[in-house]
Motif scaffolding. Structure first.
Motif, PDB file in Angstrom:
ATOM      1  N   GLU A   3       0.878  -1.172   0.000  1.00  0.00           N
ATOM      2  CA  GLU A   3       0.000   0.000   0.000  1.00  0.00           C
ATOM      3  C   GLU A   3       0.915   1.222   0.000  1.00  0.00           C
ATOM      4  OE1 GLU A   3      -3.061  -0.264   3.003  1.00  0.00           O
ATOM      5  OE2 GLU A   3      -3.069  -2.433   2.902  1.00  0.00           O
ATOM      6  N   LEU A   4       0.359   2.389   0.263  1.00  0.00           N
ATOM      7  CA  LEU A   4       1.164   3.610   0.144  1.00  0.00           C
ATOM      8  C   LEU A   4       2.503   3.542   0.894  1.00  0.00           C
ATOM      9  CD1 LEU A   4      -0.031   7.266   0.192  1.00  0.00           C
ATOM     10  CD2 LEU A   4       1.927   6.585   1.547  1.00  0.00           C
ATOM     11  N   VAL A   7       4.998   1.354  -0.959  1.00  0.00           N
ATOM     12  CA  VAL A   7       5.395   1.967  -2.230  1.00  0.00           C
ATOM     13  C   VAL A   7       6.335   3.147  -1.971  1.00  0.00           C
ATOM     14  CG1 VAL A   7       4.558   3.109  -4.320  1.00  0.00           C
ATOM     15  CG2 VAL A   7       3.271   1.218  -3.344  1.00  0.00           C
ATOM     16  N   ARG A  56       5.888   9.166  -6.781  1.00  0.00           N
ATOM     17  CA  ARG A  56       4.822   8.240  -6.353  1.00  0.00           C
ATOM     18  C   ARG A  56       3.486   8.940  -6.469  1.00  0.00           C
ATOM     19  NH1 ARG A  56       1.757   8.050  -2.384  1.00  0.00           N
ATOM     20  NH2 ARG A  56       2.941   9.597  -1.209  1.00  0.00           N
ATOM     21  N   LYS A  59      -0.572   4.422  -5.036  1.00  0.00           N
ATOM     22  CA  LYS A  59       0.218   3.192  -4.951  1.00  0.00           C
ATOM     23  C   LYS A  59       1.070   2.980  -6.213  1.00  0.00           C
ATOM     24  CE  LYS A  59      -3.577   1.065  -2.396  1.00  0.00           C
ATOM     25  NZ  LYS A  59      -4.561  -0.024  -2.386  1.00  0.00           N
ATOM     26  N   HIS A  74       2.818  -0.542 -10.798  1.00  0.00           N
ATOM     27  CA  HIS A  74       1.928  -0.791  -9.655  1.00  0.00           C
ATOM     28  C   HIS A  74       2.290  -2.177  -9.139  1.00  0.00           C
ATOM     29  CE1 HIS A  74      -1.536  -1.447  -7.117  1.00  0.00           C
ATOM     30  NE2 HIS A  74      -2.007  -0.237  -7.382  1.00  0.00           N
ATOM     31  N   GLN A 183      -9.972   4.414  -4.448  1.00  0.00           N
ATOM     32  CA  GLN A 183      -8.785   5.206  -4.835  1.00  0.00           C
ATOM     33  C   GLN A 183      -9.161   6.538  -5.477  1.00  0.00           C
ATOM     34  OE1 GLN A 183      -5.541   3.869  -3.923  1.00  0.00           O
ATOM     35  NE2 GLN A 183      -7.091   2.707  -2.792  1.00  0.00           N
ATOM     36  N   GLY A 188      -4.040   5.459  -2.158  1.00  0.00           N
ATOM     37  CA  GLY A 188      -2.908   4.914  -1.402  1.00  0.00           C
ATOM     38  C   GLY A 188      -3.296   4.001  -0.254  1.00  0.00           C
TER      39      GLY A 188
END
Length: 291
Positions: A3-4, A7, A56, A59, A74, A183, A188
């Motif tokens: 997830e965020l 990433v 970024r 995600k 992704h 989203q 994220g």
DNA sequence: TCTGTCTCCTGAGAGC
DNA sequence: TGCTCTCAGGAGACAG
């Protein structure tokens, strides 16, 4: 499942090892679900390009190239992006992890799940993209191009505010957890951090969005920021497959209050953590602390 | 327009 | 021991 935070950790780890390097070779697997841009187009588009910086968006990782194109990645559920020099048991099957002694869990060798291998002019470490379940996505954005997948993303989760959540929740009939996972509303957040943020805010995941008060929206936005920042600080969550590009595991999984803790006692009140399905996703919460 | 369901994928684990 | 079934989940497509 990246997830965020995962990433963002990946972005920070990759930046020093990727930015400024020129791609000299690109190997891919055959066309499959992960290639939004066909492998041939990806190979042609990346060959000879220098990576200027890594951004970024929710995600998505965006590798900005010197011809003004962008290589978008992704990680999906099981995507792994890492340097060829790293060693991690998470790059092995569970059988190999369980049976091989640590000294034999040597450097990773590309397997059938390794969909892209980037080689560089400086002959340093290669960069691998590996994804067992193929839920990840890879595509090339032309100069000035905007992909529909990126265009529909909502506010970045690290910028979410109480008023934003309150306004977004007014016109929706879905559960608050479904709203957080959307989203287009907040980009994220995935299943882990939605559950954790809702716990900190004291809100049950199945509660209707429109029943969220202004005060709860404020608490929820603060909870989202709190769990995401803390997870980034601790290197993300390595609950299943996630491993940082340098081979390090995250540590946030040790701080979870509810996610995947069904049947265990709440760390705050001792009540048993409950699991139920919300928006076709497993949702975990404390029936006492959350209402 | 919004919402819910199905689909893609594959390894792990449970059950027989 | 080996087979079968279910589950996990991000996000797009589609139906109602």
């Amino acid at each position: 499942m990246p997830e965020l935070p995962e990433v963002e950790v990946t972005r920070r780890c990759l930046t020093p090892v990727l930015v400024g390097r020129t791609i000299a070779s690109v190997k891919t697997t055959a066309p499959s679900y992960v290639f939004v841009t066909a492998p041939l187009g990806l190979r042609k588009g990346l060959m000879g390009r220098r990576v200027l910086r890594i951004d970024r968006l929710g995600k998505y990782l965006l590798l900005r190239l010197d011809d003004e194109k962008t290589f978008v990645i992704h990680l999906g559920m099981t995507g792994q992006l890492f340097s060829s020099s790293v060693t991690s048991p998470r790059l092995l099957s569970s059988t190999a992890r369980a049976t091989l002694p640590p000294e034999d869990q040597t450097r990773f060798e590309p397997d059938s799940h390794t969909h892209v291998i980037l080689g560089f002019e400086d002959s340093g470490s290669d960069i691998y993209f590996r994804d067992v379940r193929k839920f990840g996505k890879l595509f090339l954005l032309p100069k000035g191009g905007i992909h529909a997948r990126l265009e529909r993303l909502g506010i970045d989760a690290l910028k979410v505010t109480g008023p934003h959540l309150y306004k977004a929740s007014r016109k929706r009939k879905v559960a608050i957890k479904a709203l957080l996972l959307d989203q287009a509303v907040v980009s994220g957040i995935g299943n882990i951090y939605a559950d954790e943020a809702l716990f900190l805010a004291g809100v049950r995941p199945g509660r209707g969005s429109s029943r969220l008060t202004r005060a709860e929206s404020e608490r929820l936005s603060e909870a989202v920021l709190s769990v995401l920042h803390r997870s980034i600080e601790t290197g993300g969550s390595s609950i299943s497959d996630y491993v940082a590009p340098n081979g390090q595991d995250g540590a946030y999984q040790d701080e979870r209050h509810v996610y995947a803790r069904k049947g265990e006692p709440c760390k705050v009140c001792g009540a048993v953590i409950v699991r139920r399905v919300v928006a076709q996703r497993s949702a975990h919460y404390c029936p006492t602390c959350q209402s």
